[in-house]
Design an enzyme around this catalytic site. Structure first.
Site, mmCIF file in Angstrom:
data_model
loop_
_atom_site.group_PDB
_atom_site.id
_atom_site.type_symbol
_atom_site.label_atom_id
_atom_site.label_comp_id
_atom_site.label_asym_id
_atom_site.label_seq_id
_atom_site.Cartn_x
_atom_site.Cartn_y
_atom_site.Cartn_z
ATOM 1 N N GLY B 163 0.827 -1.212 0.000
ATOM 2 C CA GLY B 163 0.000 0.000 0.000
ATOM 3 C C GLY B 163 0.852 1.249 0.000
ATOM 4 N N ILE B 164 0.228 2.361 -0.357
ATOM 5 C CA ILE B 164 0.930 3.648 -0.351
ATOM 6 C C ILE B 164 0.475 4.423 0.884
ATOM 7 C CG2 ILE B 164 1.231 5.855 -1.548
ATOM 8 C CD1 ILE B 164 0.848 4.340 -4.189
ATOM 9 N N TYR B 165 1.413 4.798 1.718
ATOM 10 C CA TYR B 165 1.127 5.567 2.930
ATOM 11 C C TYR B 165 2.120 6.715 3.005
ATOM 12 C CZ TYR B 165 -1.092 1.123 3.705
ATOM 13 O OH TYR B 165 -1.845 -0.004 3.524
ATOM 14 N N ARG B 166 1.671 7.832 3.530
ATOM 15 C CA ARG B 166 2.585 8.967 3.581
ATOM 16 C C ARG B 166 3.687 8.705 4.608
ATOM 17 N NH1 ARG B 166 -1.395 13.441 6.461
ATOM 18 N NH2 ARG B 166 -0.232 13.624 8.412
ATOM 19 N N GLU B 225 -2.021 -7.735 -3.864
ATOM 20 C CA GLU B 225 -1.808 -6.672 -4.857
ATOM 21 C C GLU B 225 -0.941 -7.181 -6.007
ATOM 22 O OE1 GLU B 225 -1.598 -6.204 -1.579
ATOM 23 O OE2 GLU B 225 -3.099 -4.666 -1.160
ATOM 24 N N GLU B 274 -2.953 17.065 2.173
ATOM 25 C CA GLU B 274 -3.465 15.735 1.819
ATOM 26 C C GLU B 274 -4.332 15.741 0.553
ATOM 27 O OE1 GLU B 274 -3.540 12.639 2.207
ATOM 28 O OE2 GLU B 274 -2.331 12.185 3.972
#
Lengths: 86, 476
Positions: B163-166, B225, B274
């Site tokens: 996943g993409i997380y900041r 994924e 964001e």
């Protein structure tokens, strides 16, 4: 040097560009990071926007995301606990 | 031919005129972010940008806006750059039908060219980090694939999450990370923290374009994924074993950072501009310690500018949000025709459906709000007839104008969960939700006077093609 956001003295210089074009500083109290070549509103405490400043209290009181869960009890501890209840 | 790494995709963008090389010297602030912001305002065929000379970073190259237009999104899926958005979503959905496609383990990943361990790790030396928005709390990495396993079931490949997380850079080997409570990584972290254990993590930066798409897709918890990437590519996704953590990582990534999310540690993070178009921050969030960094020679730093929508992230997440919602709805309601959930990651969703019985549309609308993704999104759900294209907003507005009666067709749901980043939620994480039923009532619901709709005249389609041909010729 103090942090432009929380005014802590806990500031490290984490990177100096080869040739010295800039430096990156990092506060280890509020974790604000900045480059010395950025505008004064990001680098000078007196010019830092009021709404984005942080106090020690605000740092301490900030909510957790996600909350730290309770430690799970090991299975043998569960068995012991069940025995205690009896 | 699927792209195995970011470099191959940038070459393809270059060939299509969808990549601009910026060879003049630029400053880290504010040139990089301002240019990326400007690229996002260039419309449906905006190019990616590659900065070749960044002051103070002798070997640093920065790629931004790689998925930042419908043309580039189409090319990421190897479709013609002029492919209409609805067609791109349909193709994404069609390819999903072949999920799961097992990945392919490959040897000798190029990121093994250079390695730093322990206290020699220096994120500031490897990555040309820079500030995105003026009031961000620091320099962020916001387009990396973050990989973790379920500590309670580490052998389950599907439960491994990408996943993409900041990530806020907080030191030479330290990141802050935002694992939203509804996200899979938060489940992994909770499980590890209940045990009092650190959670091993790999952060893969600069990936082939399909990895970024699947990392932005809200899949079911036990769905892989990488197996979706295979379906979207039409070929197995190339992956490799991460040398320190043994996590499965994209074979072609530019930079691989490995370490742990420290157990039971929270530290102030943010703010960060964001995808909601607002800053968020002022919360204490988990911390990553990087123990090993591996990278290709002269690695490309892929970054994503996000701010006032629309920006790159809306293209990256748009179709990737529509398709799982469509799949999940159709599993129970095969009457559902299409889903447009491209607005702020699906905070607004539009669904077209045939109606089985009176009241059916609102049942579909309620289901949208209770899908796994809907739990944190889908605040406003608009349901339209199957004849209305949810991607054609004038048609949707027509349906709302004429089919929707606020007296009966507005279903309000108080005190529902929502992602805390939604600036209208109050308290953060709680919001009302609403279903707007803009479908034609079906018996025994006979409200309104909808029995005499006007339709396009027979032969309109033939004339449409003829007129298009004539205007094309006249313009040449």
């Amino acid at each position: 040097m103090i942090c432009p956001r929380c005014r802590s003295k806990s500031v490290e210089t984490v990177k100096v560009a080869p040739g010295g074009a800039w430096q990156v500083h990092q506060c280890t109290c509020c974790w604000y990071g900045w480059r010395n070549t950025e505008p004064a509103a990001r680098t000078v405490p007196e010019r830092f926007p009021e709404e984005f400043r942080l106090t020690r209290q605000a740092i301490t009181d900030a909510p957790e995301l996600p909350a730290v869960p309770p430690l799970a009890r090991p299975v043998h501890a569960d068995a012991q606990g069940a025995g205690d209840e009896r | 031919m699927p792209y195995d790494d970011l470099r191959a995709f940038l070459d393809a963008l270059d060939e299509q005129g969808q990549l601009v090389h910026i060879t003049e010297p630029v400053d880290p602030e504010a040139d990089l972010a301002v240019a990326a912001n400007a690229a996002a305002r260039m419309g449906p065929d905006a190019p990616a940008l590659c900065f070749e000379r960044v002051t103070g970073y002798p070997t640093g190259r920065v790629a931004v806006n790689v998925h930042g237009s419908w043309a580039n999104h189409a090319l990421a899926l190897e479709l013609p750059p002029t492919t209409p958005v609805r067609r791109q979503v349909e193709e994404f959905s069609r390819r999903w039908e072949s999920f799961p496609v097992p990945p392919e383990y490959r040897e000798a990943p190029p990121f093994l060219a250079h390695t730093l361990h322990g206290d020699d790790v220096d994120l500031y030396s490897v990555l040309p980090l820079f500030r995105l928005n003026a009031h961000d709390g620091g320099f962020y990495v916001d387009k990396a694939a973050v990989i973790t396993r379920d500590p309670a079931d580490p052998g389950h490949f599907g439960k491994q999450n990408v996943g993409i997380y900041r990530l806020q850079c907080k030191g030479r080997r330290r990141f802050g990370i935002q694992p939203g409570s509804i996200h899979d990584i938060a489940r992994h972290l909770r499980s590890a923290e209940e045990r009092g254990e650190d959670l091993p993590v790999a952060v893969a930066l600069g990936n082939d374009p399909v990895i970024s798409l699947v990392a932005a897709t809200p899949m079911a918890y036990d769905e892989s994924e990488y197996e979706l990437a295979g379906a979207l590519r039409g070929a197995p996704a190339p992956i490799a074993r991460a040398p320190l953590t043994d996590l499965d990582v994209p074979w072609g990534c530019e930079v691989l950072m490995e370490g742990v999310i420290k157990s039971r540690v929270r530290e102030i993070e943010g703010p960060f501009g964001e995808f909601t178009g607002h800053y968020s921050g002022g919360r204490r969030m988990p911390v990553i310690r990087i123990d090993r960094i591996s990278y290709r020679t002269d690695p490309l730093f892929e970054h994503l500018y996000l701010g006032l929508p629309w920006t790159e992230i809306d293209h990256l997440m748009g179709p990737a949000t529509c398709v799982p919602l469509l799949q999940q709805l159709r599993a129970e309601f095969p009457e559902v025709v299409a889903v447009n959930a491209m607005y702020t990651h699906g905070l607004v969703a539009i669904v077209s459906t045939r109606s089985r019985v009176g009241g059916f549309a609102r049942a579909v609308g309620l289901r949208v709000a209770t899908t796994p993704h809907g739990l944190g999104y889908c605040k406003v759900v608009i349901v339209v007839d199957e004849t209305v294209d949810p991607f054609d907003l004038p048609q949707v507005m027509w349906a709302l104008s004429t089919k929707f009666n606020p007296a009966d067709d507005l279903i309000q749901l108080p005190v529902m969960p929502i992602l805390p980043l939604d600036p209208s939620s109050d308290p953060a994480g709680i919001s009302g939700k609403v279903v707007l039923d803009a479908t034609t009532p079906t018996a025994p619901d006979r409200r309104g006077r909808h029995t005499a709709p006007v339709q396009d005249l027979p032969g309109t389609g033939v004339w449409l093609e003829k007129l298009r041909g004539m205007t094309d010729r006249a313009r040449r």
